[in-house]
Design a protein around this motif. Structure first.
Motif, PDB file in Angstrom:
ATOM      1  N   TRP A   1      26.737  54.616  33.392  1.00  0.00           N
ATOM      2  CA  TRP A   1      26.803  56.075  33.462  1.00  0.00           C
ATOM      3  C   TRP A   1      26.364  56.705  32.149  1.00  0.00           C
TER       4      TRP A   1
ATOM      5  N   THR B   1      26.932  60.952  34.938  1.00  0.00           N
ATOM      6  CA  THR B   1      26.065  60.544  36.046  1.00  0.00           C
ATOM      7  C   THR B   1      26.093  59.031  36.199  1.00  0.00           C
TER       8      THR B   1
ATOM      9  N   PHE C   1      27.489  58.981  45.877  1.00  0.00           N
ATOM     10  CA  PHE C   1      27.383  57.651  45.278  1.00  0.00           C
ATOM     11  C   PHE C   1      28.760  56.989  45.306  1.00  0.00           C
TER      12      PHE C   1
ATOM     13  N   TYR D   1      21.838  55.465  29.557  1.00  0.00           N
ATOM     14  CA  TYR D   1      23.121  54.954  30.039  1.00  0.00           C
ATOM     15  C   TYR D   1      23.865  54.290  28.884  1.00  0.00           C
TER      16      TYR D   1
ATOM     17  N   GLU E   1      24.543  55.289  48.203  1.00  0.00           N
ATOM     18  CA  GLU E   1      23.534  55.850  47.299  1.00  0.00           C
ATOM     19  C   GLU E   1      22.824  56.983  48.020  1.00  0.00           C
ATOM     20  N   ASN E   2      22.596  58.087  47.304  1.00  0.00           N
ATOM     21  CA  ASN E   2      21.924  59.260  47.883  1.00  0.00           C
ATOM     22  C   ASN E   2      22.613  59.749  49.154  1.00  0.00           C
TER      23      ASN E   2
ATOM     24  N   THR F   1      25.109  55.357  38.140  1.00  0.00           N
ATOM     25  CA  THR F   1      24.076  54.651  38.888  1.00  0.00           C
ATOM     26  C   THR F   1      24.420  53.168  38.874  1.00  0.00           C
TER      27      THR F   1
END
Length: 244
Positions: A138, A143, A238, A161, A173-174, A145
């Motif tokens: 993150w 944020t 997410f 990150y 995801e998405n 991922t």
């Protein structure tokens, strides 16, 4: 969590909070600032009738009531990284003065040494591929991922990150269940009911944590599909499966 957002499939609110603690070695936490804890963090206890399990949803907005970002950090229970010392989650929360604290990455239960990749505040403390488990990383704005285990720490840092830990796998995801369902096979207990801990994020960077017990007579636990079902009903963008 907005009142009435109970997850599809027969969830009912039961009230109250848990005081359970678990052994932990590396953790994700939301720090309190000089013991002034974020007052707009909320938690709910609900019952999912499909899985036969009580679960907890903790809602952490991206900003506190004063508009200041509520920042997510990772840490380790010992005084130095991989020193073999462990604390319960509650003990660690008190140590760092956290508003919220959860167990996060995988570690060797015999040696209490962390497995996989670990980056804290831009410093690489460990970089190895653990059983192809995905990396949760993150940015400074929270944020989140997920990346394959082959993602290098140099690449993570170059992309902004500054914190990362190896747990298990991404689930959403998405705003959709992960497209490559073969990823689910990385986890040995994907299709069985177990205690679970999943960290999720909305598009506006608000965080939702789902946690449940399991392997008990009155608490069966959840499959990963159960976690996905509940979190998708809340509209998360997410989600990532942590070490419970």
């Amino acid at each position: 969590i907005p009142k009435g957002a109970d997850g599809t499939g027969g969830s009912t609110e039961t009230g109250g909070l848990t005081s359970e603690v678990v052994a932990a070695n590396n953790l994700v936490y939301i720090p309190g600032i000089f013991s002034s804890y974020a007052s707009n963090i909320r938690s709910r206890r609900l019952r999912d009738e499909v899985s036969g399990t009580t679960y907890y949803l903790t809602y952490i907005p991206n900003k506190d009531i004063d508009g200041t970002q509520i920042k997510m950090f990772n840490g380790f229970s010992g005084d130095t990284f991989n020193d073999g010392n462990a604390l319960t989650t509650s003990e660690f929360a008190k140590k760092v003065d956290a508003s919220v604290c959860i167990n996060s990455g995988v570690f060797n239960v015999a040696t209490l040494v962390n497995e996989g990749t670990f980056i804290k505040d831009g410093e690489v403390l460990q970089n190895n591929n653990f059983s192809n488990h995905y990396i949760l990383a993150w940015k400074d704005d929270n944020t989140m991922t997920a990346f394959p285990a082959t993602k290098s720490t140099d690449e993570l840092l170059a992309e902004g990150y500054n914190n990362a830990v190896t747990g298990f796998i991404p689930l959403i995801e998405n705003g959709q269940e992960i497209a490559d369902t073969s990823i689910l096979n990385i986890c040995p207990h994907t299709y069985e009911k177990h205690p679970r801990q999943v960290i999720a994020q909305m598009k506006n960077k608000d965080i939702i944590i789902l946690g449940c017990d399991g392997r008990l007579s009155n608490e069966a636990g959840m499959t990963l599909a159960d976690c996905v079902r509940i979190l998708l009903s809340l509209g998360v963008d997410f989600a990532y499966n942590l070490d419970g």
